[in-house]
Design an enzyme around this catalytic site. Structure first.
Site, PDB file in Angstrom:
ATOM      1  CB  CYS A  93      -6.461   1.679  -1.852  1.00  0.00           C
ATOM      2  SG  CYS A  93      -4.667   1.723  -1.598  1.00  0.00           S
ATOM      3  CG  HIS A 140      -5.975   4.265   1.766  1.00  0.00           C
ATOM      4  ND1 HIS A 140      -6.281   2.937   1.578  1.00  0.00           N
ATOM      5  CD2 HIS A 140      -7.140   4.943   1.578  1.00  0.00           C
ATOM      6  CE1 HIS A 140      -7.569   2.817   1.297  1.00  0.00           C
ATOM      7  NE2 HIS A 140      -8.105   4.017   1.291  1.00  0.00           N
ATOM      8  CG  HIS A 168     -11.726   4.588   0.223  1.00  0.00           C
ATOM      9  ND1 HIS A 168     -10.937   4.358   1.331  1.00  0.00           N
ATOM     10  CD2 HIS A 168     -13.001   4.627   0.695  1.00  0.00           C
ATOM     11  CE1 HIS A 168     -11.689   4.269   2.413  1.00  0.00           C
ATOM     12  NE2 HIS A 168     -12.936   4.433   2.061  1.00  0.00           N
TER      13      HIS A 168
END
Length: 383
Positions: A298, A346, A358
């Protein structure tokens, strides 16, 4: 008297001893009888169906556990990324210090050789006292002229000694710095290994849970997940360069209009380039610790996207959130970084309309998703 009476009291008999016809002092037999009785009761319960096995988890419960494992792996991945960044930095610094130590050592050796030559010359000319040398000299004026030269040479020698001392001190300082950096590197590599083990363990646990599910259970589990953006189709084709293809760094076909709109709405040209890069990465696989160009995690994706526009982001989610001013959720614009979970583990790249691009987790390629599918932690606009 009391003791005599007590000694003739009849020992109490265990109820199970009486049941199995055992003597009052057969304690081992009593325990055996109790064990057999309990085992028999358990067997009977199992045979007559009154015993209940532990209920199997539902697909929704399995999904929740798998999601939790992936999120825990993401935390460990960011810790791994941070340790790797520290190790890489220490390794580069150590290489620089080693080069610097070698350069200064060469200068130190040259200064040492110069001092050695001066000392030898001084020794050869210092065997006779200066007054005696003047008396024995055939040309006193020439001697006096030579003495002045020697005095100046002595001054030069003193300067050379001082210079040698400085060089020696600098070499020692660089070597101490190199030793400290070596220790930092060793500590970072130890953390790196520990976080790597944690990531692998979490991902293996998630894979094991998935492998126990039937195809129907997988389908049900997928149906209970957050809805993906309808435009997130054809990614497998884009990954191999077929199907929709790429047009000027932006996927052509079903996402071209959305990509062009997001680029237009970006607050500046750098953000527009980052958005364009993220759209071009759709469909590429998630690999923990990866920074591209063929795979990403990510924070690796957001770092690479902004790097394409000339902005250097740090490696981890924990540091990327401080790479620019904080942005309220209501003021999000394409290119902003959006962070999730209380531990900020994240990150995605906002593209507008409540969506982001993402890299989710292993098995889930880079994709478009709504930002409300995970607990929102904050947003940053890189500068």
């Amino acid at each position: 008297m009391t003791a005599t009476v007590a000694s003739h009291r009849k020992p109490r008999q265990h109820p199970l001893a009486a049941l199995f016809g055992l003597g009052p002092r057969s304690s081992r037999a009593v325990r055996l009888a109790a064990t057999l009785a309990l085992a028999g009761a358990a067997t009977a319960t199992a045979l007559d169906g009154t015993g209940q096995a532990a209920p199997q988890p539902t697909p929704a419960q399995v999904k929740d556990r798998i999601d939790a494992l992936y999120q825990e792996a993401e935390v460990a991945t960011q810790n791994y990324n941070g340790a790797k960044e520290a190790a890489d930095t220490a390794r580069e610094e150590l290489s620089r210090l080693q080069d610097e130590a070698a350069r200064r050592s060469r200068k130190l050796n040259a200064a040492r050789a110069e001092l050695g030559a001066m000392a030898a010359s001084r020794y050869r000319s210092g065997g006779v006292a200066p007054a005696v040398q003047l008396l024995l000299s055939a040309d006193p004026q020439r001697y006096l002229d030579g003495a002045a030269v020697l005095e100046r040479a002595g001054s030069h020698q003193a300067a050379a000694v001082a210079g040698y001392a400085r060089r020696l001190g600098s070499v020692r300082q660089v070597r101490r710095q190199a030793e400290d950096t070596t220790r930092r590197l060793a500590a970072a590599e130890t953390r790196l290994k520990r976080h790597r083990v944690t990531v692998v363990r979490k991902l293996d646990a998630a894979e094991q849970l998935l492998s126990r599910l039937t195809a129907e259970q997988r389908r049900l589990m997928a149906s209970q997940g957050p809805a993906e953006d309808a435009s997130d189709t054809g990614h497998e084709d884009r990954r191999t360069g077929h199907g929709d293809g790429l047009l000027g760094g932006i996927p052509a076909g079903s996402t071209a209009t959305a990509a062009a709109g997001a680029v237009t709405q970006a607050p500046n040209s750098r953000a527009a380039q980052a958005v364009s890069f993220a759209y071009a990465a759709l469909g590429k696989p998630y690999v923990w610790g990866a920074t591209g160009p063929s795979a990403y995690d990510c924070s690796g994706l957001t770092q690479a996207a902004w790097k394409s526009s000339g902005v250097a982001l740090p490696r981890t989610t924990y540091t990327q959130i401080n790479s620019g001013p904080r942005i309220n959720r209501s003021q999000l614009a394409p290119g902003d970084l959006v962070f999730f979970y209380s531990g900020v583990s994240h990150v995605g790249l906002y593209i507008g309309d409540g969506k982001m691009i993402h890299a989710p987790h292993p098995g889930a390629p880079v994709r478009i998703a709504p930002i409300d599918q995970m607990p929102f932690a904050g947003a940053t606009r890189p500068a």
